[in-house]
Design a protein around this motif. Structure first.
Motif, mmCIF file in Angstrom:
data_model
loop_
_atom_site.group_PDB
_atom_site.id
_atom_site.type_symbol
_atom_site.label_atom_id
_atom_site.label_comp_id
_atom_site.label_asym_id
_atom_site.label_seq_id
_atom_site.Cartn_x
_atom_site.Cartn_y
_atom_site.Cartn_z
ATOM 1 N N VAL A 171 0.834 -1.211 0.000
ATOM 2 C CA VAL A 171 0.000 0.000 0.000
ATOM 3 C C VAL A 171 0.863 1.253 0.000
ATOM 4 C CG1 VAL A 171 -1.741 1.319 1.270
ATOM 5 C CG2 VAL A 171 -1.880 -1.191 1.184
ATOM 6 N N GLU B 109 -2.892 8.027 -8.809
ATOM 7 C CA GLU B 109 -4.169 8.581 -9.259
ATOM 8 C C GLU B 109 -3.991 10.034 -9.715
ATOM 9 O OE1 GLU B 109 -8.735 9.096 -7.519
ATOM 10 O OE2 GLU B 109 -7.083 8.499 -6.218
ATOM 11 N N ARG C 11 -3.575 -0.439 -7.742
ATOM 12 C CA ARG C 11 -4.412 -0.869 -6.631
ATOM 13 C C ARG C 11 -3.551 -1.343 -5.462
ATOM 14 N NH1 ARG C 11 -8.474 1.714 -8.344
ATOM 15 N NH2 ARG C 11 -9.761 0.643 -6.795
ATOM 16 N N ALA C 12 -4.189 -1.437 -4.307
ATOM 17 C CA ALA C 12 -3.497 -1.931 -3.116
ATOM 18 C C ALA C 12 -3.032 -3.372 -3.319
ATOM 19 C CB ALA C 12 -4.425 -1.834 -1.908
ATOM 20 N N CYS D 184 -8.892 7.136 -11.188
ATOM 21 C CA CYS D 184 -8.995 6.322 -9.974
ATOM 22 C C CYS D 184 -9.012 4.835 -10.325
ATOM 23 C CB CYS D 184 -10.244 6.708 -9.195
ATOM 24 S SG CYS D 184 -10.416 5.860 -7.611
ATOM 25 N N HIS D 185 -9.747 4.487 -11.375
ATOM 26 C CA HIS D 185 -9.824 3.077 -11.782
ATOM 27 C C HIS D 185 -8.519 2.607 -12.417
ATOM 28 C CE1 HIS D 185 -14.007 2.231 -10.843
ATOM 29 N NE2 HIS D 185 -14.316 3.420 -11.318
ATOM 30 N N HIS E 1 -1.466 4.392 -4.348
ATOM 31 C CA HIS E 1 -2.683 4.559 -5.159
ATOM 32 C C HIS E 1 -3.019 6.043 -5.304
ATOM 33 C CE1 HIS E 1 -6.719 3.864 -6.764
ATOM 34 N NE2 HIS E 1 -7.147 4.759 -5.878
ATOM 35 N N ARG F 273 -0.521 -4.491 -4.858
ATOM 36 C CA ARG F 273 0.236 -4.770 -6.079
ATOM 37 C C ARG F 273 1.715 -4.571 -5.780
ATOM 38 N NH1 ARG F 273 -0.626 -2.145 -12.091
ATOM 39 N NH2 ARG F 273 1.310 -2.930 -13.010
#
Length: 616
Positions: free
Chosen positions: A436, A456, A567-568, A562-563, A452, A570
């Motif tokens: 994270v 972003e 991601r967390a 955002c998408h 993230h 990874r």
């Protein structure tokens, strides 16, 4: 009922209802008079929250004995004498209503002496009735004393709040006035107790430090812009320093504290991309312009203004603040403030103050020769190493957390000693924490990055940059959308048709109150275009400019970013983590994600030493 002339006393009491709302209004008017008189020191003494007593003493120029009765007469003033003076007024007071209004609803006294006078002179007013002028003792300057506010208007007195509340309003008013006048010393006492004691300051920064604390300056950007006869300077808070209330928002027009919808709208838009929801930015800003370009004679309280070039002022404020905030990149660490990191409530990173130079791209296109070309420079672009950046998307995450070895001897190997000048602001990556957070080491200590959130913002700014470089794809509607609006809204649509077309919306007027939408951007294909256009036109009518379409498109881009962001959990390699750090350093507004959350935190070596009690 026959028409009749109102008594002078009743006229003054009616006027007092507009000018004097509460004790803070009395203090404001009397302190402004002291400032206009050239005072360098002002003492304010209160009792009962200003209801029982307001006494203000200054060392200004004083009032001539034969002018004291005139000073308590309605519409008598030394500030203006003609319409030309009114249109270019620079003094704080000018209407000649404050003193007679206060005197009509209180027990009132003025003692004043000019420097060359042998003695002072005094006049009193009780319920509006004036006494004779008589000699008194007083040093050069003026003392104005008001007792028992609204004693003769009990209906008004009932609406006053508690002593503590009224006192807090006075303190807020005096703090704001003190910010605008650092050259004036100020002393505030209540019931014999000192509440505020300010010496004369050499600069606005010194006065801000005294009133709002050193932390305000540490978490602010110093801004100074001069364009087209407009000058903006002061301090604007970083997005991470936003507060839960709007209690630290001070905006001065020609050193007069004002609350104006044009200003509020420009500030709100400038912070739209970086502020966490439910939070309010902090700022102490001064706008200086030609007095003839602003009307301060809007309301007797003089807290509202109107600008002759409303749109130009709005654009100037928005672009100035927008560019200032855009230049706040991650890694701008203030070494002198790092030690306070663990004392903070919340994760706000400590960033350095920047002196933002003029960068108002497009201002000349709007205002032509009125904007000097020498002051118009292009905003810094977003640098991007696409191959390195795209590797972030191609890397496959590992199925389970594993230790990430540092590439020995590589340029990004933090175990290899590196000369301090060669270390980037965010340093070099050490690894990940639970997939994270990114951990990095720089010259100041440890850097923690929300992967993230940071990615972003990087993706979002890249998408916006790509959109700005080309035209927005739009689609022609097979069946145009017909709208019935007010004639004012349709006029605004017709007037700004070219601007709407640049944003991908083509409209055509078909009647006094009718228009049709012929083309819309592809990004709005699933949106309620009719409702969106109504909001846009409402802003055009009120502010002569709208960013609704751009904001809506930004919301779509923010959702896409955002998408698309990492991601967390990874797992990334060291080169990939370093690529994120380098992109953060080069990306505008990278200190916050698209939703206003911080993307990074700096822990200095002193912070870490305190955690482990080293040196104790």
């Amino acid at each position: 009922m026959p028409i009749r002339q109102l008594p002078e006393q009743l006229i003054n009491q009616i006027a007092a209802g507009e000018v004097i709302e509460r004790p803070a209004s009395v203090v404001k008017e009397l302190v402004e008079n002291a400032i206009d008189a050239g005072a360098t020191r002002i003492e304010v003494e209160l009792d009962g929250g200003g209801v029982k007593l307001v006494r203000i003493r200054d060392d200004g120029g004083g009032i001539a004995p034969d002018e004291l009765p005139l000073a308590l007469t309605r519409h008598a003033t030394s500030k203006i004498g003609s319409l030309e003076d009114l249109e270019s007024v620079q003094s704080m007071g000018f209407r000649g209503e404050a003193l007679p209004s206060i005197a009509s609803v209180s027990q009132f006294r003025i003692i004043s002496r000019r420097r060359d006078d042998a003695h002072a002179s005094m006049i009193e007013a009780d319920n509006g009735r004036l006494s004779d002028v008589r000699p008194a003792q007083h040093p050069p300057g003026t003392t104005v004393e008001m007792r028992e506010l609204f004693f003769n208007v009990p209906a008004r007195r009932k609406f006053l709040k508690t002593e503590r509340t009224e006192l807090s309003h006075i303190e807020d008013q005096l703090r704001a006035m003190a910010l605008a006048r650092p050259e004036v010393g100020l002393h505030l006492k209540h019931a014999g107790r000192d509440l505020l004691r300010l010496s004369r300051a050499e600069s606005i920064a010194e006065r801000v430090d005294a009133l709002l604390g050193e932390s305000f300056l540490e978490q602010s950007l110093s801004i100074e812009h001069h364009v087209a006869g407009l000058s903006l300077h002061g301090f604007v808070g970083l997005p991470t320093a936003a507060r839960s209330s709007a209690d630290r928002q001070y905006f001065f027009v020609n050193r007069r504290l004002v609350k104006d919808r044009v200003i509020a709208h420009a500030v709100k838009q400038a912070y739209a991309d970086v502020l966490f929801h439910g939070r309010y930015p902090t700022f102490v800003l001064f706008l200086d312009l030609d007095p003839t370009a602003v009307d301060v004679n809007v309301h007797p309280a003089k807290a509202e203004v109107r600008f002759r070039e409303q749109r130009m002022v709005h654009d100037f404020l928005f672009r100035s603040l927008h560019e200032a905030l855009a230049q706040t990149r991650a890694g701008q660490v203030s070494t002198q403030a790092n030690t306070s990191m663990l004392d903070r409530f919340g994760p706000a990173p400590v960033q350095s103050q920047l002196r933002v130079q003029d960068s108002l791209q497009g201002f000349a296109a709007l205002y032509g020769e009125r904007a000097p070309a020498a002051l118009l420079t292009n905003a810094p672009g977003i640098s991007a190493d696409r191959r390195q950046f795209d590797s972030l998307f191609s890397a496959e995450p590992h199925s389970a957390p594993a230790a990430i070895p540092l590439p020995v001897g590589s340029a990004h190997d933090v175990s290899t000693p590196v000369a301090e000048p060669d270390v980037p602001p965010l340093g070099y990556a050490l690894g990940q924490l639970h997939g994270v957070y990114l951990l990095a080491q720089n010259t100041h200590g440890l850097v923690l990055v929300d992967i993230h959130a940071a990615h972003e913002r990087i993706t979002y700014e890249r998408m916006k940059s790509e959109r700005a470089c080309g035209t927005l794809p739009a689609q022609q509607l097979l069946v145009p959308i017909a709208l019935t609006l007010s004639s004012r809204d349709v006029d605004a649509a017709e007037q700004h048709a070219d601007e709407l077309l640049q944003l991908g919306i083509e409209i055509s007027r078909t009647g006094i109150d009718r228009l049709v939408i012929k083309r819309i951007p592809l990004a709005l294909a699933e949106a309620n275009v009719e409702a969106l256009l109504r909001d846009v036109l409402a802003e055009y009518v009120e502010h002569e400019k709208s960013r609704k379409l751009e904001e809506f498109q930004n919301e779509l881009l923010a959702t896409m970013a955002c998408h698309a962001a990492i991601r967390a959990n990874r797992r990334l390699s060291i080169p990939e983590l370093n690529a994120i750090l380098r992109q953060m350093e080069a990306t505008e507004r990278s200190g916050q994600c698209n939703h206003g959350r911080p993307t990074w935190v700096q822990l200095s070596m002193q912070d870490l030493d305190r955690l482990f009690l080293r040196g104790r």
